[in-house]
Design an enzyme around this catalytic site. Sequence first.
Site, PDB file in Angstrom:
ATOM      1  N   TYR A   1       4.557   4.566  16.186  1.00 40.41           N
ATOM      2  CA  TYR A   1       4.822   3.908  17.460  1.00 40.41           C
ATOM      3  C   TYR A   1       5.133   4.903  18.567  1.00 40.41           C
ATOM      4  O   TYR A   1       5.494   4.504  19.676  1.00 40.41           O
ATOM      5  CB  TYR A   1       5.997   2.938  17.315  1.00 40.41           C
ATOM      6  CG  TYR A   1       5.656   1.632  16.627  1.00 40.41           C
ATOM      7  CD1 TYR A   1       4.542   1.501  15.817  1.00 40.41           C
ATOM      8  CD2 TYR A   1       6.472   0.523  16.781  1.00 40.41           C
ATOM      9  CE1 TYR A   1       4.251   0.308  15.180  1.00 40.41           C
ATOM     10  CE2 TYR A   1       6.189  -0.671  16.149  1.00 40.41           C
ATOM     11  CZ  TYR A   1       5.081  -0.780  15.354  1.00 40.41           C
ATOM     12  OH  TYR A   1       4.795  -1.964  14.723  1.00 40.41           O
TER      13      TYR A   1
ATOM     14  N   LYS B   1       7.637   6.088   2.204  1.00 40.43           N
ATOM     15  CA  LYS B   1       6.424   6.175   1.392  1.00 40.43           C
ATOM     16  C   LYS B   1       6.193   7.652   1.076  1.00 40.43           C
ATOM     17  O   LYS B   1       5.086   8.202   1.220  1.00 40.43           O
ATOM     18  CB  LYS B   1       5.239   5.576   2.154  1.00 40.43           C
ATOM     19  CG  LYS B   1       3.994   5.361   1.289  1.00 40.43           C
ATOM     20  CD  LYS B   1       4.149   4.275   0.245  1.00 40.43           C
ATOM     21  CE  LYS B   1       2.832   4.044  -0.487  1.00 40.43           C
ATOM     22  NZ  LYS B   1       2.963   3.119  -1.633  1.00 40.43           N
TER      23      LYS B   1
ATOM     24  N   ASP C   1       6.662  -0.422  -0.377  1.00 39.16           N
ATOM     25  CA  ASP C   1       5.975  -1.556  -0.992  1.00 39.16           C
ATOM     26  C   ASP C   1       6.813  -2.155  -2.113  1.00 39.16           C
ATOM     27  O   ASP C   1       6.882  -3.384  -2.266  1.00 39.16           O
ATOM     28  CB  ASP C   1       4.580  -1.166  -1.482  1.00 39.16           C
ATOM     29  CG  ASP C   1       4.541   0.180  -2.180  1.00 39.16           C
ATOM     30  OD1 ASP C   1       5.501   0.958  -2.063  1.00 39.16           O
ATOM     31  OD2 ASP C   1       3.531   0.473  -2.849  1.00 39.16           O
TER      32      ASP C   1
END
Length: 362
Positions: free
Chosen positions: A125, A191, A224
């Site tokens: 972002y 991640k 996840d």
Amino acid sequence: MPHRVTLIPGDGTGPEIAEATRRVIDASGVTIDWDVQYAGADVMNENGGNPLPDHVLDSIRTNGVAIKGPITTPVGVGFRSVNVALRKALDLYGQVRPCKSYPGVRSRYDAVDLIIVRENTEDLYAGIEFEQGTEETRELIAWIEERGGSIRPDSGISIKPISVSGTRRIVEFAFDYARRNGRGKVTAVHKANIMKFTDGLYLHVAREVASENGDIEFEDRIVDNLSMQLVQRPEEYDVLVLPNLYGDIVSDLAAGLIGGLGLAPGGNFGTHAAVFEPTHGSAPKYKGQNRVNPMAMMLSGVMMLRHLEEAEAADRLESAIAAVIAEGRSVTYDMKEHRDDPTAVGTSEVADAVIDKMGVRV
């Protein structure tokens, strides 16, 4: 002394829920000197195409506190998000999104109490993008390929920066927030198994900060896996601290656990200013219909009152909102068992009911 606060009504349905929120905050017993400023698509033409005029930013810098309604951002075209621009301009690096169950809300879960802490200024972002087909993008692709990378020539590219300093301050913020609010555990979400040099850096710094805050339990989760576990066992989590993109996605997931975005408040914190806002969008198709749920912005007002150290007023307002929800009568269509329930009330009537619960007859 009254608190001087910048109020940005927003656009779409923003002005309606902003007015409802202003009314209930005024009824809480705290004196607010409202400095009303306008931003968004509705004022672009009168500000040379700028949806975030400098005088709005100056107001927030001067007052130090603002609350805003949602602002529309066109998808895929036009100016970048006003929300993102606002956070970058004021260096509002930490976003807090509480996700808390209230009795009376239709949900598969009944005891969720999570705090999402999202880094606001870095990651995908950051707005560092290269448009497909431009000379700059072709040069970047060629530079990457010279160093062993491979990118399709018809690609657009976004850059994902994660820094030591940006990660350190958001994780420190999460531990400080947990400590101030009686929370016992911070979970860093990442991640790092795939993105070694960005998320891997994030995790390394988070672990360093955790070693300096031994009074608060710490753990980490791959994003996840966390998403699955939030659906299965949300009670196992307390404060989650995440990079920008994951924080945006996971906060919406967590809002789904408590009944939807209509009950999801938010606050953005920097060194010199704080801006409070609902998590949901502006819903322009309902503009002017007195139909949308104002409770997310009202709960953002509760967060603002606590930030202003008006704890008694904040508790009074939150209790009144909870009582209206539990009663289930004076709520908008989205909080009824059936969305076409003729007993659903409008935005303004929700404010009337909350004010009434605080003991102020409307």
